[in-house]
Design an enzyme around this catalytic site. Structure first.
Site, mmCIF file in Angstrom:
data_model
loop_
_atom_site.group_PDB
_atom_site.id
_atom_site.type_symbol
_atom_site.label_atom_id
_atom_site.label_comp_id
_atom_site.label_asym_id
_atom_site.label_seq_id
_atom_site.Cartn_x
_atom_site.Cartn_y
_atom_site.Cartn_z
ATOM 1 N N TYR A 144 0.805 -1.221 0.000
ATOM 2 C CA TYR A 144 0.000 0.000 0.000
ATOM 3 C C TYR A 144 0.841 1.276 0.000
ATOM 4 C CZ TYR A 144 -4.418 -2.392 0.603
ATOM 5 O OH TYR A 144 -5.528 -3.169 0.395
ATOM 6 N N LYS A 196 3.497 -14.712 5.508
ATOM 7 C CA LYS A 196 3.889 -15.697 4.485
ATOM 8 C C LYS A 196 5.407 -15.810 4.523
ATOM 9 C CE LYS A 196 2.841 -18.278 0.831
ATOM 10 N NZ LYS A 196 2.022 -19.503 0.885
ATOM 11 N N ASP A 229 -2.359 -18.344 3.545
ATOM 12 C CA ASP A 229 -3.215 -19.266 2.785
ATOM 13 C C ASP A 229 -3.890 -20.264 3.733
ATOM 14 O OD1 ASP A 229 -0.624 -20.199 3.207
ATOM 15 O OD2 ASP A 229 -0.394 -21.132 1.240
ATOM 16 N N ASP A 253 -6.159 -6.859 4.263
ATOM 17 C CA ASP A 253 -7.234 -6.438 3.361
ATOM 18 C C ASP A 253 -8.009 -7.663 2.874
ATOM 19 O OD1 ASP A 253 -8.726 -4.789 1.538
ATOM 20 O OD2 ASP A 253 -7.461 -5.598 -0.051
ATOM 21 N N ASP A 257 -12.092 -9.374 4.107
ATOM 22 C CA ASP A 257 -13.283 -9.586 3.271
ATOM 23 C C ASP A 257 -13.836 -10.984 3.528
ATOM 24 O OD1 ASP A 257 -13.175 -7.055 2.078
ATOM 25 O OD2 ASP A 257 -13.630 -7.855 0.088
HETATM 26 C C1 IPM Z 1 -10.581 -1.643 2.508
HETATM 27 C C2 IPM Z 1 -10.674 -1.303 1.047
HETATM 28 C C3 IPM Z 1 -9.523 -0.380 0.691
HETATM 29 C C4 IPM Z 1 -8.230 -1.118 1.003
HETATM 30 C C5 IPM Z 1 -9.540 0.106 -0.767
HETATM 31 C C6 IPM Z 1 -10.852 0.786 -1.105
HETATM 32 C C7 IPM Z 1 -8.380 1.005 -1.076
HETATM 33 O O1 IPM Z 1 -10.675 -2.457 0.269
HETATM 34 O O2 IPM Z 1 -10.720 -0.721 3.328
HETATM 35 O O3 IPM Z 1 -10.374 -2.809 2.836
HETATM 36 O O4 IPM Z 1 -7.722 -1.859 0.151
HETATM 37 O O5 IPM Z 1 -7.725 -0.949 2.110
HETATM 38 MN MN MN Z 2 -10.632 -4.293 1.419
#
Ligand code: IPM
Ligand code: MN
Length: 361
Positions: A144, A196, A229, A253, A257
């Site tokens: 990032y 990793k 993983d 990140d 999700d």
């Molecule tokens: C999150 C989002 C952001 C990230 C994006 C929108 C830049 O996916 O907050 O997880 O990758 O951190």
């Molecule tokens: Mn994200």
């Protein structure tokens, strides 16, 4: 952490509704936070900031320096969503969201993965007692950092480089905060480093060595290490194994999700971008994106934004008010809402906000 938290009254909050459904969900969070402050007897003030795709398309500005300086004068920031289909990918994300995280040095991205009672998870045979952990994601380094470039761009010989950076300071402050947080959370007292090390033999070796060194100062915290993983596999197969995870920015990140979906989806997942240092300004956001197709339809779930509001209270010294709000949220998700998916809640966005206000008592 609590030791450095000073109760602010009035609590001054900057509100960035942002793009798409961001303003709609943030409006519900603001409504609910006002209701909490009335019931708990403290003052809260909101100041709206016009930032996001609309402003960019209108003026070409993403985050002007004066706006950034003004944001620094608030106690906290509540953010809706960033991302506009009319703007090329990355422009707003990097120029607004990531710039705020970096400039305000919000080096912790805290993402609880908690399945509330009555909320559906796609994991068969798993319930609220199994899915209750927290991911501490480093939030300022790694891929990032935006380091890289092109050579011979647009030609068949093109080379693109995108470099991950890891610093001792950056990983140590995150790891240390994760140990403190695991202690304060006081559940399994179990912290897992996710990285990793078998492939990223420089950067993640730095993380592992730092983790092992810091661990010596926390003999009351059990530790373990997972490759990322394998972590994805365990999160699905045995989520109950986890208590707190600490991980790098990019992996954090991705796994959050996965975490969001096992806790009931983007409609409920919230996160805090924390600068825990004295005087630091933290930012609280629902994890879902701007959901353009639901914009203005009243169908989007505001629970994640409201939960971000609860985290805002928790990390600004209003622990009791935060707990009251977390309880109210669970009453609504557990006994009122049909689903956490947009358009299937059985209520509109505004009605869900009203229900949470009612459930505050
Ligand atoms: C999150 C989002 C952001 C990230 C994006 C929108 C830049 O996916 O907050 O997880 O990758 O951190
Ligand atoms: Mn994200």
């Amino acid at each position: 952490m609590p030791s450095s938290v000073v109760v602010k009254n009035p609590l001054r909050v900057a509100v960035i509704g942002g793009d798409g459904t961001g303003p709609e969900v943030v409006a519900e969070a603001v409504k609910v936070l006002r209701a909490v402050s009335e019931r708990e007897g403290f003052q809260i003030e909101f100041t709206e900031f016009d930032l996001g795709g609309e402003r960019y398309l209108r003026t070409g500005e993403i985050l002007p320096d004066e706006e950034l300086e003004r944001l620094k004068t608030f106690h906290a920031i509540l953010l809706g969503a960033v991302g506009d289909p009319r703007v090329p990918p990355g422009v707003l994300e990097r120029g607004l969201l990531l710039r705020l995280r970096f400039e305000l040095d919000q080096y912790i991205n805290l993402r609880p993965v908690k399945l509330y009672p009555g909320v559906q998870t796609p994991l068969a045979d798993k319930g609220p007692e199994d899915i209750d952990f927290v991911v501490v994601r480093e939030n300022t380094e790694d891929l990032y950092a935006g380091i890289g470039g092109w050579l011979k761009k647009g030609t068949p010989d093109e080379v693109a480089i995108q470099t991950a950076i890891y610093t001792r300071k950056g990983c140590e402050r995150c790891i240390r905060w994760a140990f403190e947080y695991t202690r304060k959370r006081n559940k399994k007292k179990f912290l897992v480093l996710v990285a990793k090390t078998n492939v990223l033999t420089y950067g993640h070796d730095l993380w592992l060595r730092t983790f092992q060194e810091v661990a010596k100062q926390y003999p009351d915290i059990r530790t373990d290490y997972n490759h990322v993983d394998a972590c994805c596999m365990w999160m699905v197969k045995n989520p109950e194994y986890y208590d707190v995870i600490v991980t790098t920015n990019m992996f954090g990140d991705i796994i959050t999700d996965l975490g969001a979906i096992i806790q009931g989806g983007m409609g409920v997942a919230a996160g805090a971008n924390l600068n825990p240092d004295p005087g630091g300004v933290s930012m609280f956001e629902p994890m879902g994106g701007s959901a353009p197709k639901y914009t203005g339809t009243g169908q989007i779930n505001p629970i994640a934004a409201i939960t971000a509001g609860a985290m805002l209270l928790e990390f600004n010294g209003y622990e009791q008010a935060a707990q009251r709000l977390y309880q109210a949220i669970q009453v609504v998700t557990g006994t009122k809402m049909k689903s956490q998916a947009a358009g299937k809640m059985g209520y509109t966005t505004q009605q869900v906000g009203d229900l949470v206000c009612e459930a505050l008592g």
